[in-house]
Design a protein around this motif. Structure first.
Motif, mmCIF file in Angstrom:
data_model
loop_
_atom_site.group_PDB
_atom_site.id
_atom_site.type_symbol
_atom_site.label_atom_id
_atom_site.label_comp_id
_atom_site.label_asym_id
_atom_site.label_seq_id
_atom_site.Cartn_x
_atom_site.Cartn_y
_atom_site.Cartn_z
ATOM 1 N N LEU A 118 0.728 -1.108 0.141
ATOM 2 C CA LEU A 118 -0.043 -0.030 -0.104
ATOM 3 C C LEU A 118 0.886 1.250 0.063
ATOM 4 O O LEU A 118 0.470 2.193 -0.713
ATOM 5 C CB LEU A 118 -1.040 -0.051 1.209
ATOM 6 N N ASP A 119 1.839 1.278 0.754
ATOM 7 C CA ASP A 119 2.800 2.376 0.850
ATOM 8 C C ASP A 119 3.550 2.479 -0.492
ATOM 9 O O ASP A 119 3.815 3.687 -1.038
ATOM 10 C CB ASP A 119 4.083 2.188 1.775
ATOM 11 N N LEU A 120 3.893 1.460 -1.127
ATOM 12 C CA LEU A 120 4.607 1.428 -2.508
ATOM 13 C C LEU A 120 3.602 2.196 -3.450
ATOM 14 O O LEU A 120 3.968 3.262 -4.325
ATOM 15 C CB LEU A 120 4.849 0.126 -3.154
ATOM 16 N N ALA A 121 2.307 1.689 -3.406
ATOM 17 C CA ALA A 121 1.430 2.502 -4.458
ATOM 18 C C ALA A 121 1.043 3.829 -4.064
ATOM 19 O O ALA A 121 0.857 4.739 -4.608
ATOM 20 C CB ALA A 121 -0.033 1.570 -3.994
ATOM 21 N N PHE A 122 0.988 4.193 -2.516
ATOM 22 C CA PHE A 122 1.058 5.700 -2.298
ATOM 23 C C PHE A 122 2.110 6.521 -2.728
ATOM 24 O O PHE A 122 1.995 7.606 -3.459
ATOM 25 C CB PHE A 122 0.997 5.576 -0.773
ATOM 26 N N ARG A 123 3.315 5.891 -2.657
ATOM 27 C CA ARG A 123 4.693 6.918 -3.009
ATOM 28 C C ARG A 123 4.556 6.874 -4.616
ATOM 29 O O ARG A 123 4.819 7.877 -4.954
ATOM 30 C CB ARG A 123 5.702 6.007 -2.737
ATOM 31 N N GLY A 124 4.005 5.682 -5.396
ATOM 32 C CA GLY A 124 3.928 5.934 -6.761
ATOM 33 C C GLY A 124 2.950 7.190 -7.319
ATOM 34 O O GLY A 124 3.328 7.670 -8.071
ATOM 35 N N LEU A 125 1.980 7.023 -6.479
ATOM 36 C CA LEU A 125 0.860 7.977 -6.932
ATOM 37 C C LEU A 125 1.506 9.425 -6.540
ATOM 38 O O LEU A 125 1.228 10.416 -7.178
ATOM 39 C CB LEU A 125 -0.232 7.812 -5.822
ATOM 40 N N MET A 126 1.979 9.603 -5.435
ATOM 41 C CA MET A 126 2.463 11.102 -5.105
ATOM 42 C C MET A 126 3.730 11.211 -6.098
ATOM 43 O O MET A 126 3.692 12.667 -6.284
ATOM 44 C CB MET A 126 3.083 10.909 -3.696
ATOM 45 N N ALA A 127 4.490 10.449 -6.497
ATOM 46 C CA ALA A 127 5.347 10.738 -7.639
ATOM 47 C C ALA A 127 5.017 11.150 -8.893
ATOM 48 O O ALA A 127 5.296 12.363 -9.369
ATOM 49 C CB ALA A 127 6.478 9.551 -7.647
ATOM 50 N N LEU A 128 3.850 10.947 -9.230
ATOM 51 C CA LEU A 128 3.168 10.996 -10.364
ATOM 52 C C LEU A 128 2.386 12.168 -10.396
ATOM 53 O O LEU A 128 2.496 13.219 -11.083
ATOM 54 C CB LEU A 128 2.148 9.885 -10.760
ATOM 55 N N SER A 129 1.960 12.517 -8.991
ATOM 56 C CA SER A 129 1.140 13.980 -9.023
ATOM 57 C C SER A 129 2.379 14.784 -8.948
ATOM 58 O O SER A 129 2.187 16.242 -9.304
ATOM 59 C CB SER A 129 0.677 13.817 -7.308
ATOM 60 N N ALA A 130 3.487 14.834 -8.325
ATOM 61 C CA ALA A 130 4.606 15.850 -8.335
ATOM 62 C C ALA A 130 5.185 16.112 -9.814
ATOM 63 O O ALA A 130 5.368 17.319 -10.172
ATOM 64 C CB ALA A 130 5.935 15.487 -7.535
#
Length: 253
Positions: free
Chosen positions: A13-25
């Motif tokens: 879940l943390d990996l998916a979250f970090r991927g989303l936040m990286a894409l958002s940035a």
């Protein structure tokens, strides 16, 4: 107990979250304050693209159901008063045709872990022991963690939140109605096993109801998934058209 608190699932879940936040940035220079919402939509589309084989499998299952519908009706005509024999003959028909009344269900179950993991990112305020900052991002000034029902319960619902989520719910319901009209399931003969497609329209409307109770981020996911599913089914209906119904009756026994 929250299963996503278990270390392996929390890490995923943390990996998916970090991927989303990286894409958002990465999207921020292009989309500004709506970058996180756009990231949710793009990730949802990516997941649906990866799951195209599931859609193909379902389309083929619907093709088979359409082809067998006349034979199922004939069995109902012959054995409608003998429920036990009707069930037995129906299952034999599926065996003879080398298919199953539940064809298409296994791919749906296979996609559940992937879909569940991505969807969970939009629901949990805490992930792997830290705050889910994705839910603090906004769309048209409304936090992605805001929910219509939770706002009503807490008394914090404002006009912007009600408007954005309300429009989203209406759009999801409209997609459900379009799906219901375009893909009316074939009638299922009495005594035959229930077909998953028979509940498709109801499930689409249920999606709109769910959107009332979940955070805006999850609502965006539901809207994107509903739109993709409708579009995919329209394309697959052209590529894999319903089979011509088999006119040969089921063999008597």
């Amino acid at each position: 107990m929250n299963v996503f608190d278990l270390p392996p699932l929390a890490a995923l879940l943390d990996l998916a979250f970090r991927g989303l936040m990286a894409l958002s940035a990465a999207l921020t220079p292009l989309a500004g304050s709506a970058a996180a919402a756009l990231a949710v939509v793009l990730v949802t589309l990516l997941v649906r693209i990866l799951l195209i084989p599931v859609g193909v499998s379902q389309a083929r299952a619907e093709q088979t159901r359409a082809r067998l519908a006349p034979k199922l009706r004939e069995l109902q005509r012959r054995h409608g008063r003998d429920r036990e024999r009707l069930q037995r003959e129906t299952m034999q028909l599926y065996r003879d045709e080398k298919t199953s009344p539940f064809a298409g269900c296994l791919p749906l179950l296979a996609q559940a872990p992937v879909v569940g993991l991505v969807y969970a990112v939009f629901l949990h305020p805490m992930i792997a022991g830290h705050a889910n900052t994705l839910l603090g991002e906004t769309l048209l000034g409304v936090p992605l963690g805001a929910g219509l029902w939770s706002g009503v319960i807490s008394g914090s619902l404002d006009a912007a939140t009600a408007g954005v989520i309300g429009v989203l719910v209406v759009l999801i319901a409209a997609l459900g109605e379009a799906t219901r009209r375009l893909f009316r399931p074939a009638p299922v003969p009495e005594g035959a096993p229930a077909m998953p497609a028979a509940a498709l329209g109801a499930l689409q409307f249920a999606t709109a109801v769910v959107a009332l109770f979940v955070p805006l981020a999850a609502g965006l996911y539901l809207f994107t998934t509903s739109a993709w599913t409708l579009g995919q089914r329209l394309v697959l209906r052209r590529l894999i058209p319903p089979a011509a119904p088999s006119l040969r009756a089921a063999r008597p026994r």
